[in-house]
Design an enzyme around this catalytic site. Structure first.
Site, PDB file in Angstrom:
ATOM      1  N   LYS A 140      37.595  -1.141  -2.495  1.00 48.86           N
ATOM      2  CA  LYS A 140      38.792  -1.227  -1.685  1.00 48.86           C
ATOM      3  C   LYS A 140      39.918  -0.415  -1.912  1.00 48.86           C
ATOM      4  CE  LYS A 140      39.367  -5.885  -4.330  1.00 48.86           C
ATOM      5  NZ  LYS A 140      38.096  -5.898  -4.709  1.00 48.86           N
ATOM      6  N   THR A 141      40.133  -0.313  -3.235  1.00 49.83           N
ATOM      7  CA  THR A 141      41.448   0.573  -3.711  1.00 49.83           C
ATOM      8  C   THR A 141      41.160   1.976  -2.986  1.00 49.83           C
ATOM      9  OG1 THR A 141      41.813  -0.749  -5.888  1.00 49.83           O
ATOM     10  CG2 THR A 141      42.860   1.532  -5.433  1.00 49.83           C
ATOM     11  N   GLU A 184      45.639  -3.951   0.256  1.00 50.38           N
ATOM     12  CA  GLU A 184      44.200  -4.229  -0.506  1.00 50.38           C
ATOM     13  C   GLU A 184      44.187  -5.783  -0.661  1.00 50.38           C
ATOM     14  OE1 GLU A 184      42.078  -3.446  -4.907  1.00 50.38           O
ATOM     15  OE2 GLU A 184      43.721  -1.726  -3.851  1.00 50.38           O
TER      16      GLU A 184
END
Length: 342
Positions: A140-141, A184
Protein backbone atom coordinates in the site's frame (compact mmCIF):
# COMPACT_ATOMS: atom_id res chain seq x y z
CA UNK A 1 -12.20 9.30 -20.62
CA UNK A 2 -10.71 12.75 -19.88
CA UNK A 3 -9.94 14.29 -16.50
CA UNK A 4 -13.16 16.30 -16.20
CA UNK A 5 -15.26 13.24 -16.97
CA UNK A 6 -13.36 11.30 -14.32
CA UNK A 7 -14.02 14.07 -11.81
CA UNK A 8 -17.73 14.12 -12.68
CA UNK A 9 -17.92 10.42 -11.80
CA UNK A 10 -16.40 11.17 -8.41
CA UNK A 11 -18.24 14.44 -7.70
CA UNK A 12 -21.55 13.30 -6.23
CA UNK A 13 -20.06 11.54 -3.19
CA UNK A 14 -20.44 14.02 -0.30
CA UNK A 15 -22.77 13.04 2.52
CA UNK A 16 -21.44 9.85 4.13
CA UNK A 17 -18.61 11.55 6.00
CA UNK A 18 -20.56 14.61 7.22
CA UNK A 19 -20.34 13.52 10.84
CA UNK A 20 -16.55 13.37 10.63
CA UNK A 21 -16.27 17.13 10.01
CA UNK A 22 -16.47 17.41 13.80
CA UNK A 23 -12.90 16.10 13.96
CA UNK A 24 -11.53 18.90 11.79
CA UNK A 25 -9.33 21.47 13.60
CA UNK A 26 -9.56 25.02 12.32
CA UNK A 27 -6.82 27.46 11.34
CA UNK A 28 -5.19 28.85 14.46
CA UNK A 29 -6.26 25.94 16.67
CA UNK A 30 -3.56 24.22 18.72
CA UNK A 31 -3.33 20.49 17.97
CA UNK A 32 -1.12 18.22 20.10
CA UNK A 33 0.04 14.89 18.64
CA UNK A 34 1.02 12.10 21.04
CA UNK A 35 3.51 10.04 19.03
CA UNK A 36 4.09 12.82 16.51
CA UNK A 37 7.15 11.05 15.07
CA UNK A 38 5.08 8.21 13.63
CA UNK A 39 5.00 8.11 9.85
CA UNK A 40 1.25 8.73 9.59
CA UNK A 41 1.02 11.13 12.52
CA UNK A 42 3.89 13.24 11.20
CA UNK A 43 2.22 13.37 7.78
CA UNK A 44 -1.04 14.75 9.16
CA UNK A 45 0.91 17.17 11.39
CA UNK A 46 2.66 18.51 8.28
CA UNK A 47 -0.65 19.13 6.55
CA UNK A 48 -2.16 20.90 9.57
CA UNK A 49 0.92 23.11 9.85
CA UNK A 50 0.52 24.07 6.20
CA UNK A 51 -3.14 24.85 6.84
CA UNK A 52 -2.28 27.28 9.62
CA UNK A 53 -2.82 25.20 12.75
CA UNK A 54 -0.49 25.48 15.72
CA UNK A 55 1.11 22.03 16.09
CA UNK A 56 2.84 20.60 19.15
CA UNK A 57 3.50 17.04 20.19
CA UNK A 58 5.62 14.43 21.84
CA UNK A 59 7.52 11.29 20.95
CA UNK A 60 9.89 9.03 22.79
CA UNK A 61 12.86 9.97 20.61
CA UNK A 62 13.81 12.53 17.96
CA UNK A 63 14.00 11.57 14.29
CA UNK A 64 14.34 13.08 10.86
CA UNK A 65 10.54 13.35 10.76
CA UNK A 66 10.35 15.32 14.02
CA UNK A 67 13.26 17.50 12.90
CA UNK A 68 11.38 18.40 9.72
CA UNK A 69 8.29 19.27 11.72
CA UNK A 70 10.30 21.46 14.07
CA UNK A 71 11.77 23.29 11.07
CA UNK A 72 8.17 23.91 9.96
CA UNK A 73 7.28 25.40 13.34
CA UNK A 74 6.06 22.48 15.46
CA UNK A 75 6.97 22.35 19.16
CA UNK A 76 8.06 18.82 20.06
CA UNK A 77 9.30 17.23 23.29
CA UNK A 78 10.61 13.75 24.07
CA UNK A 79 9.49 13.48 27.70
CA UNK A 80 5.88 12.48 27.02
CA UNK A 81 5.03 12.95 30.71
CA UNK A 82 2.22 15.49 30.38
CA UNK A 83 4.32 18.46 31.47
CA UNK A 84 4.60 19.98 27.98
CA UNK A 85 0.91 19.95 27.12
CA UNK A 86 0.15 23.58 26.13
CA UNK A 87 -2.70 25.17 28.09
CA UNK A 88 -4.13 26.47 24.81
CA UNK A 89 -4.42 22.96 23.31
CA UNK A 90 -7.75 22.56 21.48
CA UNK A 91 -7.37 18.95 20.38
CA UNK A 92 -5.15 15.95 21.08
CA UNK A 93 -4.48 13.38 18.36
CA UNK A 94 -3.44 9.80 19.16
CA UNK A 95 -2.58 6.81 17.03
CA UNK A 96 -3.83 3.28 17.67
CA UNK A 97 -0.46 2.57 19.34
CA UNK A 98 -1.07 4.99 22.24
CA UNK A 99 -2.37 3.26 25.38
CA UNK A 100 -4.63 4.75 28.02
CA UNK A 101 -1.79 4.82 30.58
CA UNK A 102 0.23 7.27 28.47
CA UNK A 103 0.95 10.27 30.73
CA UNK A 104 0.34 12.80 27.96
CA UNK A 105 -3.04 11.22 27.27
CA UNK A 106 -3.93 11.12 30.99
CA UNK A 107 -3.07 14.82 31.24
CA UNK A 108 -5.19 15.68 28.20
CA UNK A 109 -8.21 13.90 29.65
CA UNK A 110 -7.76 15.64 33.02
CA UNK A 111 -7.62 19.00 31.23
CA UNK A 112 -10.85 18.17 29.39
CA UNK A 113 -9.19 18.42 25.97
CA UNK A 114 -10.90 16.64 23.12
CA UNK A 115 -9.02 13.46 22.10
CA UNK A 116 -9.40 12.04 18.59
CA UNK A 117 -7.72 9.26 16.66
CA UNK A 118 -5.31 9.84 13.80
CA UNK A 119 -7.65 8.02 11.42
CA UNK A 120 -10.55 10.30 12.38
CA UNK A 121 -8.52 13.39 11.52
CA UNK A 122 -7.44 11.73 8.27
CA UNK A 123 -11.06 10.98 7.38
CA UNK A 124 -12.07 14.59 8.01
CA UNK A 125 -9.23 15.91 5.83
CA UNK A 126 -10.19 13.50 3.04
CA UNK A 127 -13.82 14.62 3.26
CA UNK A 128 -12.85 18.05 1.94
CA UNK A 129 -11.48 16.58 -1.29
CA UNK A 130 -12.03 13.52 -3.49
CA UNK A 131 -10.54 10.58 -1.68
CA UNK A 132 -8.37 7.75 -2.98
CA UNK A 133 -7.53 5.14 -0.31
CA UNK A 134 -5.00 2.36 -0.80
CA UNK A 135 -5.28 -0.65 1.50
CA UNK A 136 -3.74 -4.09 1.75
CA UNK A 137 -1.40 -6.15 3.88
CA UNK A 138 1.55 -5.39 1.60
CA UNK A 139 2.20 -2.86 -1.15
CA UNK A 140 0.00 0.00 0.00
CA UNK A 141 2.86 2.44 0.66
CA UNK A 142 4.45 1.92 -2.77
CA UNK A 143 1.08 2.00 -4.55
CA UNK A 144 0.07 5.18 -2.71
CA UNK A 145 3.40 6.73 -3.71
CA UNK A 146 2.95 5.71 -7.35
CA UNK A 147 -0.55 7.20 -7.53
CA UNK A 148 0.62 10.43 -5.89
CA UNK A 149 3.58 10.64 -8.28
CA UNK A 150 1.36 10.12 -11.32
CA UNK A 151 -1.15 12.75 -10.20
CA UNK A 152 1.66 15.20 -9.51
CA UNK A 153 3.21 14.54 -12.94
CA UNK A 154 -0.20 15.13 -14.52
CA UNK A 155 -0.32 18.58 -12.89
CA UNK A 156 -3.17 17.75 -10.53
CA UNK A 157 -1.25 18.69 -7.34
CA UNK A 158 -2.88 16.14 -5.00
CA UNK A 159 -2.82 16.18 -1.24
CA UNK A 160 -1.32 12.93 0.00
CA UNK A 161 -0.58 11.10 3.25
CA UNK A 162 1.73 8.12 2.78
CA UNK A 163 3.17 5.65 5.28
CA UNK A 164 6.72 6.12 4.05
CA UNK A 165 9.13 8.79 2.92
CA UNK A 166 9.00 9.30 -0.86
CA UNK A 167 11.89 11.59 -1.89
CA UNK A 168 10.63 12.14 -5.45
CA UNK A 169 7.50 13.93 -4.23
CA UNK A 170 8.83 15.66 -1.14
CA UNK A 171 8.33 13.17 1.67
CA UNK A 172 5.35 11.48 3.30
CA UNK A 173 2.80 14.28 3.01
CA UNK A 174 1.81 17.26 0.90
CA UNK A 175 -1.03 19.74 1.01
CA UNK A 176 -1.95 20.20 -2.63
CA UNK A 177 -4.07 22.81 -4.35
CA UNK A 178 -5.92 20.15 -6.34
CA UNK A 179 -9.11 18.40 -5.24
CA UNK A 180 -7.70 14.88 -4.90
CA UNK A 181 -6.59 13.32 -1.61
CA UNK A 182 -4.48 10.14 -1.64
CA UNK A 183 -4.18 8.25 1.63
CA UNK A 184 -2.55 5.02 2.66
CA UNK A 185 -5.32 3.20 4.51
CA UNK A 186 -4.16 1.12 7.48
CA UNK A 187 -6.33 -1.78 8.58
CA UNK A 188 -5.00 -1.98 12.16
CA UNK A 189 -7.70 -1.19 14.73
CA UNK A 190 -10.06 -0.93 11.74
CA UNK A 191 -8.63 2.55 11.25
CA UNK A 192 -9.41 2.59 7.52
CA UNK A 193 -13.11 2.49 8.30
CA UNK A 194 -12.88 6.17 9.22
CA UNK A 195 -12.27 6.85 5.53
CA UNK A 196 -15.00 6.87 2.90
CA UNK A 197 -13.08 7.13 -0.35
CA UNK A 198 -14.43 7.51 -3.83
CA UNK A 199 -11.71 5.23 -5.18
CA UNK A 200 -10.20 2.34 -3.24
CA UNK A 201 -7.49 -0.26 -3.76
CA UNK A 202 -6.97 -3.61 -2.03
CA UNK A 203 -3.55 -5.04 -2.91
CA UNK A 204 -3.80 -8.27 -0.88
CA UNK A 205 -5.22 -9.65 2.37
CA UNK A 206 -3.12 -11.86 4.63
CA UNK A 207 -2.90 -12.73 8.31
CA UNK A 208 -1.50 -9.66 10.04
CA UNK A 209 -2.20 -7.68 13.23
CA UNK A 210 -3.47 -10.86 14.85
CA UNK A 211 -3.07 -9.21 18.25
CA UNK A 212 -6.11 -7.17 17.23
CA UNK A 213 -8.02 -9.31 14.72
CA UNK A 214 -7.35 -12.82 16.12
CA UNK A 215 -8.01 -14.62 12.82
CA UNK A 216 -8.14 -14.19 9.04
CA UNK A 217 -11.94 -14.24 8.98
CA UNK A 218 -12.12 -11.04 11.02
CA UNK A 219 -9.49 -9.44 8.79
CA UNK A 220 -11.49 -10.30 5.65
CA UNK A 221 -14.62 -8.92 7.27
CA UNK A 222 -12.88 -5.61 8.01
CA UNK A 223 -11.72 -5.32 4.39
CA UNK A 224 -15.29 -6.10 3.33
CA UNK A 225 -16.45 -3.19 5.46
CA UNK A 226 -13.84 -1.01 3.76
CA UNK A 227 -15.03 -2.10 0.30
CA UNK A 228 -18.63 -1.28 1.24
CA UNK A 229 -17.68 2.31 2.10
CA UNK A 230 -16.52 3.24 -1.40
CA UNK A 231 -18.89 5.56 -3.23
CA UNK A 232 -21.37 3.85 -5.56
CA UNK A 233 -20.13 6.11 -8.35
CA UNK A 234 -16.54 5.21 -7.55
CA UNK A 235 -14.17 2.35 -8.22
CA UNK A 236 -12.58 -0.50 -6.27
CA UNK A 237 -9.34 -1.85 -7.76
CA UNK A 238 -8.27 -5.30 -6.54
CA UNK A 239 -5.64 -7.99 -7.02
CA UNK A 240 -7.42 -10.67 -9.03
CA UNK A 241 -5.53 -13.63 -7.55
CA UNK A 242 -6.15 -13.21 -3.87
CA UNK A 243 -8.87 -15.50 -2.54
CA UNK A 244 -9.37 -13.36 0.56
CA UNK A 245 -9.96 -10.26 -1.55
CA UNK A 246 -12.55 -12.20 -3.55
CA UNK A 247 -14.54 -12.69 -0.36
CA UNK A 248 -14.15 -9.09 0.80
CA UNK A 249 -15.04 -7.50 -2.55
CA UNK A 250 -18.51 -9.07 -2.50
CA UNK A 251 -19.45 -6.25 -0.13
CA UNK A 252 -18.58 -3.52 -2.64
CA UNK A 253 -21.42 -1.38 -3.98
CA UNK A 254 -19.31 0.20 -6.71
CA UNK A 255 -17.63 -0.84 -9.93
CA UNK A 256 -14.75 -3.30 -9.41
CA UNK A 257 -11.70 -3.65 -11.67
CA UNK A 258 -9.13 -6.40 -11.29
CA UNK A 259 -5.42 -6.60 -12.05
CA UNK A 260 -2.84 -9.39 -12.35
CA UNK A 261 -0.02 -10.67 -14.55
CA UNK A 262 -2.34 -12.77 -16.70
CA UNK A 263 -5.16 -12.13 -19.13
CA UNK A 264 -7.98 -13.11 -16.75
CA UNK A 265 -8.02 -9.58 -15.31
CA UNK A 266 -9.28 -6.17 -16.44
CA UNK A 267 -5.71 -4.88 -16.21
CA UNK A 268 -2.96 -7.31 -17.23
CA UNK A 269 0.79 -6.86 -17.07
CA UNK A 270 3.12 -8.80 -19.39
CA UNK A 271 6.79 -8.71 -18.40
CA UNK A 272 9.07 -7.93 -21.35
CA UNK A 273 12.37 -7.85 -19.48
CA UNK A 274 13.75 -7.54 -15.98
CA UNK A 275 17.41 -6.52 -15.87
CA UNK A 276 19.52 -4.72 -13.26
CA UNK A 277 16.50 -3.79 -11.19
CA UNK A 278 14.56 -2.34 -14.12
CA UNK A 279 11.25 -3.81 -15.26
CA UNK A 280 9.92 -3.35 -18.79
CA UNK A 281 6.35 -4.51 -19.27
CA UNK A 282 3.26 -4.11 -21.39
CA UNK A 283 -0.16 -3.32 -19.97
CA UNK A 284 -3.34 -4.65 -21.51
CA UNK A 285 -6.76 -3.34 -20.57
CA UNK A 286 -9.54 -5.85 -21.14
CA UNK A 287 -7.16 -7.76 -23.45
CA UNK A 288 -6.48 -4.66 -25.55
CA UNK A 289 -2.95 -3.27 -25.67
CA UNK A 290 -2.68 -0.16 -23.52
CA UNK A 291 1.04 0.74 -23.69
CA UNK A 292 4.58 -0.25 -22.71
CA UNK A 293 6.03 0.91 -19.39
CA UNK A 294 9.35 1.06 -17.59
CA UNK A 295 9.77 0.79 -13.83
CA UNK A 296 13.16 1.31 -12.21
CA UNK A 297 12.41 -0.69 -9.08
CA UNK A 298 12.71 -4.49 -9.00
CA UNK A 299 10.18 -7.25 -8.54
CA UNK A 300 6.99 -8.49 -10.15
CA UNK A 301 5.11 -7.26 -7.07
CA UNK A 302 5.98 -3.72 -8.10
CA UNK A 303 4.54 -4.34 -11.55
CA UNK A 304 1.34 -5.32 -9.76
CA UNK A 305 1.48 -2.11 -7.76
CA UNK A 306 1.96 -0.17 -11.01
CA UNK A 307 -1.08 -1.89 -12.52
CA UNK A 308 -3.23 -0.83 -9.57
CA UNK A 309 -1.93 2.75 -9.83
CA UNK A 310 -2.59 2.80 -13.58
CA UNK A 311 -6.15 1.56 -13.13
CA UNK A 312 -6.88 4.23 -10.50
CA UNK A 313 -5.37 7.11 -12.46
CA UNK A 314 -7.04 6.06 -15.71
CA UNK A 315 -10.41 6.04 -13.96
CA UNK A 316 -9.74 9.57 -12.71
CA UNK A 317 -8.93 10.66 -16.25
CA UNK A 318 -5.13 10.93 -16.30
CA UNK A 319 -3.61 10.46 -19.76
CA UNK A 320 -1.35 7.46 -20.33
CA UNK A 321 1.69 9.61 -21.17
CA UNK A 322 1.64 11.13 -17.69
CA UNK A 323 1.32 7.64 -16.21
CA UNK A 324 4.27 6.38 -18.29
CA UNK A 325 6.47 9.34 -17.40
CA UNK A 326 5.74 9.12 -13.67
CA UNK A 327 6.36 5.37 -13.47
CA UNK A 328 9.56 5.63 -15.53
CA UNK A 329 11.03 8.14 -13.08
CA UNK A 330 9.62 6.55 -9.92
CA UNK A 331 12.36 5.51 -7.49
CA UNK A 332 10.21 4.05 -4.77
CA UNK A 333 9.64 4.79 -1.11
CA UNK A 334 12.35 4.66 1.51
CA UNK A 335 12.81 1.25 3.16
CA UNK A 336 10.90 -0.52 0.36
CA UNK A 337 13.57 -2.25 -1.77
CA UNK A 338 15.57 0.94 -1.35
CA UNK A 339 19.02 0.99 -2.97
CA UNK A 340 21.39 2.42 -0.36
CA UNK A 341 24.72 1.73 -2.09
CA UNK A 342 26.47 -0.14 -4.87
Amino acid sequence: MNFSEGMDRMHTHTSSLENQLNYRPMRGHCVYFIGIGGIGMSAVARILLKEGCVVAGSDTRPSSLTSTLEEMGARINTRQDGSFMPLETDMVVISAAISEDNLDLITARKMGIRVVKYSQILGSLMKEKRGIAISGTHGKTTTSAMISSILKTAGLDPTFVIGGEVPDIGGNAHLGMGDLFVAEACEYDRSFLNLVPQVGVITNIEEDHLDYYENIEKIINAFGDFASLISKEGLLVVNNHDKNIFLAMQRANCKVETYSLDSTSDWCGKVLSSDNGTNRFSIFRKNTFFDEFTLKIPGSHNILNALAATAVCTFIGVDKNSIKAALASFRGANRRFQIIGV
